[in-house]
Design a protein around this motif. Structure first.
Motif, PDB file in Angstrom:
ATOM      1  N   LEU A 131     -39.006  26.903 122.348  1.00 24.04           N
ATOM      2  CA  LEU A 131     -38.537  25.549 122.036  1.00 24.04           C
ATOM      3  C   LEU A 131     -37.448  25.584 120.968  1.00 24.04           C
ATOM      4  O   LEU A 131     -36.502  24.781 121.007  1.00 24.04           O
TER       5      LEU A 131
ATOM      6  N   ARG B 296     -45.035  29.237 122.866  1.00 26.65           N
ATOM      7  CA  ARG B 296     -43.939  28.371 123.315  1.00 26.65           C
ATOM      8  C   ARG B 296     -42.988  27.985 122.172  1.00 26.65           C
ATOM      9  O   ARG B 296     -41.841  27.601 122.429  1.00 26.65           O
TER      10      ARG B 296
ATOM     11  N   TRP C 124     -50.707  27.748 122.892  1.00 26.43           N
ATOM     12  CA  TRP C 124     -49.456  27.003 122.752  1.00 26.43           C
ATOM     13  C   TRP C 124     -48.439  27.648 121.810  1.00 26.43           C
ATOM     14  O   TRP C 124     -47.238  27.382 121.911  1.00 26.43           O
TER      15      TRP C 124
ATOM     16  N   CYS D 102     -34.303  26.178 122.618  1.00 26.81           N
ATOM     17  CA  CYS D 102     -33.759  24.960 123.233  1.00 26.81           C
ATOM     18  C   CYS D 102     -33.019  24.102 122.214  1.00 26.81           C
ATOM     19  O   CYS D 102     -31.978  23.507 122.516  1.00 26.81           O
TER      20      CYS D 102
ATOM     21  N   PRO E   6     -45.780  23.336 132.205  1.00 29.33           N
ATOM     22  CA  PRO E   6     -47.226  23.473 131.946  1.00 29.33           C
ATOM     23  C   PRO E   6     -47.778  24.709 132.654  1.00 29.33           C
ATOM     24  O   PRO E   6     -47.145  25.264 133.559  1.00 29.33           O
TER      25      PRO E   6
ATOM     26  N   ILE F 142     -34.800  26.048 128.952  1.00 27.54           N
ATOM     27  CA  ILE F 142     -35.544  24.798 128.793  1.00 27.54           C
ATOM     28  C   ILE F 142     -36.685  24.721 129.796  1.00 27.54           C
ATOM     29  O   ILE F 142     -37.804  24.286 129.475  1.00 27.54           O
TER      30      ILE F 142
ATOM     31  N   ALA G 289     -39.588  26.981 128.710  1.00 22.64           N
ATOM     32  CA  ALA G 289     -40.232  26.494 127.498  1.00 22.64           C
ATOM     33  C   ALA G 289     -41.171  25.323 127.764  1.00 22.64           C
ATOM     34  O   ALA G 289     -42.177  25.154 127.067  1.00 22.64           O
ATOM     35  N   CYS G 290     -40.874  24.519 128.787  1.00 24.87           N
ATOM     36  CA  CYS G 290     -41.573  23.242 128.955  1.00 24.87           C
ATOM     37  C   CYS G 290     -42.538  23.180 130.129  1.00 24.87           C
ATOM     38  O   CYS G 290     -43.287  22.192 130.254  1.00 24.87           O
TER      39      CYS G 290
END
Length: 440
Positions: free
Chosen positions: A202, A198, A195, A205, A114, A108, A111-112
């Motif tokens: 995700l 990713r 992007w 996740c 920035p 997680i 994946a998240c």
């Protein structure tokens, strides 16, 4: 080395086939997540490098990315000792639920987070923390799953059952490669770089809750429940020190399989694009087919080792890899094409699948029963940290330093030599007799 408790063969064979199939599915679910995320990190290394590790050259940026990728493997021995001892004490079921939770946290985070442009140096630091969490968890995940499968196996089929530990990882490779191929068709390179890379992370996740539900329904193995003494953590550590030679030899035996695996899966997309200058689609299709090939060969290798023994298979594949790895890779590098890349990597897939099918069962057999998870996990984790995890970085370095596109074969040949020597040591006359006693 202490003799193991006698497995309850009646209990092992009492469960109906569907029940055993369900147990295999539940216990290997966490393996799926681990390898799914590891493969994605290797496949999208170029985009991750640009997002989190901007540098003056692509080589420098990729090396930083692969160094972070490898750093996760350095945490595996620590996870093997701490979490492996925990699993040997509290049980396979509870311990494997804990490893899944830690692994999901790292997934997680990666994946998240920035990119560097938003967070500066904090961005690569957070990615590093995510990789360290994944590595810490994976240190005991493979050992815990392999030992669970070995302890639930029906008599005479331990190799076949333990092979599904690695087979579940191949499903992750297949799914990840298929997702990457679909995204490659739907998105432009600019969208993927900004992007799109990713999206598969995700998705990983999103499936975490389902994997948790599957693993939570696991039953403890009958062999662990029947054991009268469950060692404390301090006892596990002492036993590991006493049996350090077995752990080191086990590490060398694993070196062959982990190096081959990361060469033909995680490193393949980067090798195909950056070194051989093949298309992204070609690299993904090859990786997808390699995953299928691995999935087929693993249970075959395990089943054959149940029939003829672990030793002949391990020696044969190690020797074959030493003799033929460089000629095969040099043939590919001399005239790169989709068909040549597919041919060579499917050949290496044969190495990996048959060797690993025999090796996992062998490693569960040489470890003292009271520290079976910790011993297996430490040997496997050391091999992955030293050999497999840094295979992409070492391969990139060897090609850069030598100018030889086939140079990664040298690393694979060295790992195969380690596997050959370790097999001879562990199965020398006295060791072979001990292993037969464990099996019989």
């Amino acid at each position: 080395m202490q003799a193991p408790d006698t497995p309850n063969a009646a209990q092992a064979g009492a469960a109906p086939p569907l029940s055993r199939f369900g147990a295999v599915l539940r216990v290997t679910s966490g393996n799926f997540l681990e390898q799914y995320d590891f493969f994605l990190f290797g496949f999208y290394a170029t985009f991750i490098a640009r997002t989190f590790f901007p540098a003056a050259s692509e080589f420098a940026s990729l090396m930083q990315t692969f160094a972070v990728f490898g750093a996760g493997f350095l945490m595996r021995p620590l996870g093997a000792i701490i979490l492996g001892a925990y699993i040997d004490k509290v049980g396979r079921r509870t311990g494997l639920i804990v490893t899944l939770g830690i692994m999901a946290s790292g997934t997680i985070l990666i994946a998240c987070v920035p990119g560097y442009a938003t967070l500066g140096m904090l961005a690569p630091l957070l990615v590093l923390i995510g990789r360290l969490l994944q590595g810490f968890s994976a240190g005991a995940e493979l050992g815990g799953v392999s030992v669970y499968l070995a302890e639930m196996a029906t008599p005479g089929r331990k190799g076949f059952y333990t092979a599904w530990q690695s087979a579940s990882q191949q499903v992750a490779i297949i799914v990840a490669a298929a997702l990457g191929y679909i995204l490659n068709l739907l998105l432009t390179p600019e969208q993927t770089g900004s992007w799109g890379w990713r999206v598969p992370f995700l998705i990983g996740c999103v499936i975490v809750p389902f994997l948790y539900i599957l693993r939570r329904s696991l039953q403890e193995t009958a062999e662990f429940q029947a054991r009268r003494h469950h060692p404390a953590t301090s006892e596990v550590f002492r036993s590991m020190l006493v049996n350090w030679k077995t752990v080191v030899a086990g590490m060398m035996m694993v070196a062959m399989t982990t190096t081959t695996f990361y060469l033909i899966t995680v490193y393949t997309p980067t090798f195909g694009r950056s070194v051989l200058h093949l298309s992204t689609a070609d690299s993904l299709v090859v990786t997808f087919l390699v995953g299928i090939s691995n999935f087929i060969w693993l249970p075959i290798g395990g089943a054959v080792s149940d029939r003829i023994g672990r030793r002949p298979l391990l020696l044969f594949i190690s020797a074959l890899a030493i003799v033929t790895s460089y000629p095969a890779l040099e043939w590919l590098a001399h005239a790169p094409s989709f068909l040549r890349m597919l041919t060579v990597l499917l050949y290496f897939s044969f190495f990996f699948g048959v060797y690993n099918g025999a090796m996992v069962a062998a490693l569960t057999e040489v470890m003292p029963v009271e520290v079976r998870v910790a011993g297996f996990s430490l040997a496997y984790s050391l091999a992955t940290a030293i050999f497999g995890g840094f295979t992409p970085a070492v391969s990139t370095f060897l090609i850069e330093m030598t100018g030889d596109k086939a140079a990664p074969a040298y690393w694979m040949m060295f790992a195969a030599l380690c596997g050959l020597v370790a097999t001879v040591v562990l199965y020398r006359r006295g060791g072979a007799a001990e292993l037969q006693a464990r099996l019989g």
